[in-house]
Design a protein around this motif. Structure first.
Motif: not given
Ligand SMILES: Nc1ncnc2c1ncn2[C@@H]1O[C@H](COP(=O)(O)OP(=O)(O)O)[C@@H](O)[C@H]1O
Ligand SMILES: [Mg+2]
Length: 281
Positions: A182, A141, A212, A132, A180, A129
């Motif tokens: 895509r 998360d 998800q 982020r 996270r 992460a």
């Protein structure tokens, strides 16, 4: 920018009209076109083109050395292609560095897991992460990945190097999920794992896709598992795509059954079926 054109549709128009997005032509999230990638003078990828529609799992099957890892490295920016384009969400990204690609929504789960062995499981997850901001979302998360991989919650404070191979694979996938993404690039998640663990991990991969909404590009030697998990498949041989189709159709294909699934065409004793030459189109 892809969205710089003024919208011609009135604002009241619903976003996803069935006729604007027909079933047969789903929106492509990732599009690879005529890519050539070299190791020094050796061309490992010889003009590969493939598409990964949004929301799907697409697989690339191939034997050891076919070039599967090189395709993923080219998408994630670890390697730069000599020729061709990699388009993600409408923008060309070939030649970008891996850090940029990771920050823009593509998470690469490398071959052989590559977790940080001296960091704890939790520290490994937090590394995922790093790009982020916002602590509450990161905490959320962590809960989310622990939901999919409860063992990682149990082993939270343990050094990752002490996990089993299967648990390290779970950690590698969970760490990628913490960004996270895509699009997730999965490099042979089945490698070196027992059939039961392979089944478990592919079950989770499918759930992550469905629940998800993570689009997946999965490269595998385990054709059986990959074809059961993905919706569309490409077959790679010596750096070239030699066949592609819906996975259901590939599972029925005589050549795939014989050379990738190890299913005998006929059971005539003594017949040396492995001597038969492959006859790709
Ligand atoms: N670091 C490297 N240096 C030189 N050649 C490499 C290197 N890595 C891979 N190759 C070659 O590139 C080809 C594709 O490799 P790779 O993408 O790792 O295949 P796969 O992942 O399908 O096993 C192989 O012929 C391999 O020998
Ligand atoms: Mg590989």
């Amino acid at each position: 920018m892809a969205n710089s054109q003024p919208r011609s549709q009135p604002e009241s128009q619903p976003e996803s009209q069935p006729e604007s997005q027909p079933e047969s032509q789903p929106e492509s999230l990732l599009s690879v076109r005529n890519v050539e990638t070299y190791y020094g003078p050796i061309m490992a990828i010889r003009g590969v083109s493939l598409d990964v529609p949004k929301g799907r799992i697409v697989t690339v099957l191939g034997a050891n050395g076919a070039g599967k890892t090189t395709i993923l490295k080219t998408v994630s920016g670890v390697m730069d292609p000599q020729k061709g384009t990699v388009t993600f969400e409408g923008d060309e990204i070939q030649g970008r560095d891996p850090d940029w690609v990771a920050r823009h929504g593509i998470a690469h789960v490398p071959e052989g897991r590559e977790v940080f062995p001296f960091l704890t499981v939790r520290e490994n997850l937090l590394m995922g992460a790093y790009a982020r901001s916002g602590r509450p979302a990161v905490a959320e998360d962590l809960d989310m990945v622990h939901g999919y991989f409860p063992i990682l919650d149990e082993r939270s404070g343990q050094q990752a190097g002490y996990l089993s191979g299967g648990q390290q694979q779970m950690l590698a996938i969970a760490r990628a999920l913490m960004a996270r993404p895509r699009l997730m690039l999965l490099d042979e998640p089945s490698l070196g794992l027992s059939p039961i663990l392979v089944k478990e991990i592919f079950g989770i991969i499918r759930r992550l896709n469905e629940e998800q909404g993570v689009t997946m590009l999965l490269v595998e030697q385990n054709a059986n598992m990959a074809l059961q998990t993905a919706s569309y498949g490409y077959v790679l041989e010596l750096g070239r795509i030699v066949m592609d189709d819906e996975c259901g159709r590939l599972l029925e294909s005589e050549d795939i059954r014989e050379f990738y699934l190890g299913v005998k065409k006929d059971a005539v004793r003594g017949k040396k079926r492995w001597r038969r030459k492959k006859t790709w189109r």
